[in-house]
Design a protein around this motif. Structure first.
Motif, PDB file in Angstrom:
ATOM      1  N   LEU A   5       1.498   6.499  -6.991  1.00  0.00           N
ATOM      2  CA  LEU A   5       0.354   7.291  -7.420  1.00  0.00           C
ATOM      3  C   LEU A   5       0.536   8.759  -7.086  1.00  0.00           C
ATOM      4  O   LEU A   5       0.037   9.629  -7.800  1.00  0.00           O
ATOM      5  CB  LEU A   5      -0.937   6.769  -6.793  1.00  0.00           C
ATOM      6  CG  LEU A   5      -1.412   5.410  -7.308  1.00  0.00           C
ATOM      7  CD1 LEU A   5      -2.603   4.923  -6.491  1.00  0.00           C
ATOM      8  CD2 LEU A   5      -1.762   5.484  -8.777  1.00  0.00           C
ATOM      9  N   GLY A   6       1.254   9.061  -6.021  1.00  0.00           N
ATOM     10  CA  GLY A   6       1.504  10.439  -5.645  1.00  0.00           C
ATOM     11  C   GLY A   6       2.398  11.161  -6.640  1.00  0.00           C
ATOM     12  O   GLY A   6       2.328  12.375  -6.788  1.00  0.00           O
ATOM     13  N   ARG A   7       3.229  10.392  -7.358  1.00  0.00           N
ATOM     14  CA  ARG A   7       4.118  10.975  -8.346  1.00  0.00           C
ATOM     15  C   ARG A   7       3.532  10.931  -9.755  1.00  0.00           C
ATOM     16  O   ARG A   7       4.157  11.408 -10.689  1.00  0.00           O
ATOM     17  CB  ARG A   7       5.437  10.215  -8.353  1.00  0.00           C
ATOM     18  CG  ARG A   7       6.257  10.499  -7.132  1.00  0.00           C
ATOM     19  CD  ARG A   7       7.609   9.860  -7.288  1.00  0.00           C
ATOM     20  NE  ARG A   7       7.773   8.953  -6.152  1.00  0.00           N
ATOM     21  CZ  ARG A   7       8.532   7.900  -6.150  1.00  0.00           C
ATOM     22  NH1 ARG A   7       9.207   7.561  -7.201  1.00  0.00           N
ATOM     23  NH2 ARG A   7       8.631   7.154  -5.071  1.00  0.00           N
ATOM     24  N   ALA A   8       2.370  10.351  -9.909  1.00  0.00           N
ATOM     25  CA  ALA A   8       1.781  10.206 -11.253  1.00  0.00           C
ATOM     26  C   ALA A   8       1.449  11.573 -11.834  1.00  0.00           C
ATOM     27  O   ALA A   8       0.877  12.422 -11.173  1.00  0.00           O
ATOM     28  CB  ALA A   8       0.523   9.350 -11.173  1.00  0.00           C
ATOM     29  N   ARG A   9       1.817  11.756 -13.082  1.00  0.00           N
ATOM     30  CA  ARG A   9       1.548  13.021 -13.748  1.00  0.00           C
ATOM     31  C   ARG A   9       0.631  12.846 -14.950  1.00  0.00           C
ATOM     32  O   ARG A   9       0.237  13.807 -15.565  1.00  0.00           O
ATOM     33  CB  ARG A   9       2.857  13.634 -14.234  1.00  0.00           C
ATOM     34  CG  ARG A   9       3.762  14.002 -13.097  1.00  0.00           C
ATOM     35  CD  ARG A   9       5.022  14.598 -13.603  1.00  0.00           C
ATOM     36  NE  ARG A   9       5.935  14.787 -12.478  1.00  0.00           N
ATOM     37  CZ  ARG A   9       7.157  15.214 -12.602  1.00  0.00           C
ATOM     38  NH1 ARG A   9       7.644  15.489 -13.778  1.00  0.00           N
ATOM     39  NH2 ARG A   9       7.920  15.362 -11.547  1.00  0.00           N
ATOM     40  N   GLU A  10       0.352  11.591 -15.282  1.00  0.00           N
ATOM     41  CA  GLU A  10      -0.470  11.331 -16.450  1.00  0.00           C
ATOM     42  C   GLU A  10      -1.892  10.982 -16.036  1.00  0.00           C
ATOM     43  O   GLU A  10      -2.127  10.495 -14.953  1.00  0.00           O
ATOM     44  CB  GLU A  10       0.116  10.179 -17.258  1.00  0.00           C
ATOM     45  CG  GLU A  10       1.505  10.479 -17.775  1.00  0.00           C
ATOM     46  CD  GLU A  10       2.080   9.320 -18.551  1.00  0.00           C
ATOM     47  OE1 GLU A  10       1.307   8.441 -18.956  1.00  0.00           O
ATOM     48  OE2 GLU A  10       3.289   9.301 -18.737  1.00  0.00           O
ATOM     49  N   THR A  11      -2.814  11.229 -16.919  1.00  0.00           N
ATOM     50  CA  THR A  11      -4.212  10.886 -16.701  1.00  0.00           C
ATOM     51  C   THR A  11      -4.552   9.704 -17.600  1.00  0.00           C
ATOM     52  O   THR A  11      -4.155   9.666 -18.759  1.00  0.00           O
ATOM     53  CB  THR A  11      -5.122  12.074 -17.069  1.00  0.00           C
ATOM     54  OG1 THR A  11      -4.709  13.194 -16.292  1.00  0.00           O
ATOM     55  CG2 THR A  11      -6.578  11.757 -16.800  1.00  0.00           C
ATOM     56  N   VAL A  12      -5.261   8.744 -17.063  1.00  0.00           N
ATOM     57  CA  VAL A  12      -5.676   7.591 -17.857  1.00  0.00           C
ATOM     58  C   VAL A  12      -6.721   8.053 -18.854  1.00  0.00           C
ATOM     59  O   VAL A  12      -7.721   8.660 -18.495  1.00  0.00           O
ATOM     60  CB  VAL A  12      -6.253   6.482 -16.962  1.00  0.00           C
ATOM     61  CG1 VAL A  12      -6.784   5.336 -17.805  1.00  0.00           C
ATOM     62  CG2 VAL A  12      -5.208   6.001 -15.983  1.00  0.00           C
ATOM     63  N   THR A  13      -6.474   7.754 -20.112  1.00  0.00           N
ATOM     64  CA  THR A  13      -7.421   8.164 -21.143  1.00  0.00           C
ATOM     65  C   THR A  13      -8.084   6.978 -21.825  1.00  0.00           C
ATOM     66  O   THR A  13      -9.084   7.130 -22.493  1.00  0.00           O
ATOM     67  CB  THR A  13      -6.723   9.018 -22.222  1.00  0.00           C
ATOM     68  OG1 THR A  13      -5.641   8.272 -22.766  1.00  0.00           O
ATOM     69  CG2 THR A  13      -6.222  10.314 -21.630  1.00  0.00           C
TER      70      THR A  13
ATOM     71  N   ALA B 115       0.834  -1.203   0.000  1.00  0.00           N
ATOM     72  CA  ALA B 115       0.000   0.000   0.000  1.00  0.00           C
ATOM     73  C   ALA B 115       0.870   1.255   0.000  1.00  0.00           C
ATOM     74  O   ALA B 115       0.593   2.202  -0.740  1.00  0.00           O
ATOM     75  CB  ALA B 115      -0.936   0.001   1.202  1.00  0.00           C
ATOM     76  N   ALA B 116       1.937   1.264   0.792  1.00  0.00           N
ATOM     77  CA  ALA B 116       2.822   2.421   0.845  1.00  0.00           C
ATOM     78  C   ALA B 116       3.534   2.627  -0.498  1.00  0.00           C
ATOM     79  O   ALA B 116       3.660   3.759  -0.977  1.00  0.00           O
ATOM     80  CB  ALA B 116       3.847   2.247   1.963  1.00  0.00           C
ATOM     81  N   ALA B 117       3.981   1.535  -1.112  1.00  0.00           N
ATOM     82  CA  ALA B 117       4.660   1.643  -2.412  1.00  0.00           C
ATOM     83  C   ALA B 117       3.712   2.147  -3.486  1.00  0.00           C
ATOM     84  O   ALA B 117       4.056   3.032  -4.274  1.00  0.00           O
ATOM     85  CB  ALA B 117       5.236   0.283  -2.808  1.00  0.00           C
ATOM     86  N   LEU B 118       2.499   1.614  -3.514  1.00  0.00           N
ATOM     87  CA  LEU B 118       1.528   2.041  -4.521  1.00  0.00           C
ATOM     88  C   LEU B 118       1.100   3.487  -4.299  1.00  0.00           C
ATOM     89  O   LEU B 118       0.954   4.252  -5.249  1.00  0.00           O
ATOM     90  CB  LEU B 118       0.320   1.118  -4.507  1.00  0.00           C
ATOM     91  CG  LEU B 118      -0.663   1.294  -5.649  1.00  0.00           C
ATOM     92  CD1 LEU B 118       0.023   1.134  -6.994  1.00  0.00           C
ATOM     93  CD2 LEU B 118      -1.793   0.305  -5.533  1.00  0.00           C
ATOM     94  N   GLU B 119       0.930   3.867  -3.047  1.00  0.00           N
ATOM     95  CA  GLU B 119       0.560   5.251  -2.743  1.00  0.00           C
ATOM     96  C   GLU B 119       1.665   6.218  -3.168  1.00  0.00           C
ATOM     97  O   GLU B 119       1.392   7.291  -3.705  1.00  0.00           O
ATOM     98  CB  GLU B 119       0.262   5.399  -1.252  1.00  0.00           C
ATOM     99  CG  GLU B 119      -0.415   6.679  -0.890  1.00  0.00           C
ATOM    100  CD  GLU B 119      -0.918   6.689   0.542  1.00  0.00           C
ATOM    101  OE1 GLU B 119      -1.836   7.468   0.818  1.00  0.00           O
ATOM    102  OE2 GLU B 119      -0.393   5.930   1.382  1.00  0.00           O
ATOM    103  N   ALA B 120       2.930   5.830  -2.973  1.00  0.00           N
ATOM    104  CA  ALA B 120       4.047   6.674  -3.400  1.00  0.00           C
ATOM    105  C   ALA B 120       4.083   6.802  -4.921  1.00  0.00           C
ATOM    106  O   ALA B 120       4.322   7.883  -5.450  1.00  0.00           O
ATOM    107  CB  ALA B 120       5.366   6.100  -2.888  1.00  0.00           C
TER     108      ALA B 120
END
Length: 82
Positions: A56-64, A49-54
């Motif tokens: 996702l926190g750095r994600a800059r793209e939007t799923v299209t 959970a901590a790894a995935l949250e980290a």
């Protein structure tokens, strides 16, 4: 629009993490939403959970566009080999 929400369990419990497949204390549940509709969820241990949250926190793209996964529905023309 796709959304990811984290939820915490009120009480600790042992279970199998949906990410690493280890049997241990599971801490969080991730809810995958399309607009307000629940389309999936994962139960995760604290490390995953901590790894995935980290991440996702750095994600800059939007799923299209949603991807087609193994065992999922397929339509003609979805395969890159065709």
């Amino acid at each position: 629009m796709y959304q990811v929400r984290f939820a915490f369990f009120a009480r600790q419990r042992r279970g199998r993490c949906d990410c690493c497949d280890r049997q241990q204390v599971v801490e969080r549940k991730i809810l995958l939403l399309e607009d307000d509709d629940l389309i999936g969820d994962f139960i995760l241990c604290g490390e995953c959970a901590a790894a995935l949250e980290a991440l996702l926190g750095r994600a800059r793209e939007t799923v299209t566009r949603a991807g087609i996964f193994a065992g999922g529905p397929s339509r003609s023309g979805d395969s890159p080999g065709k």
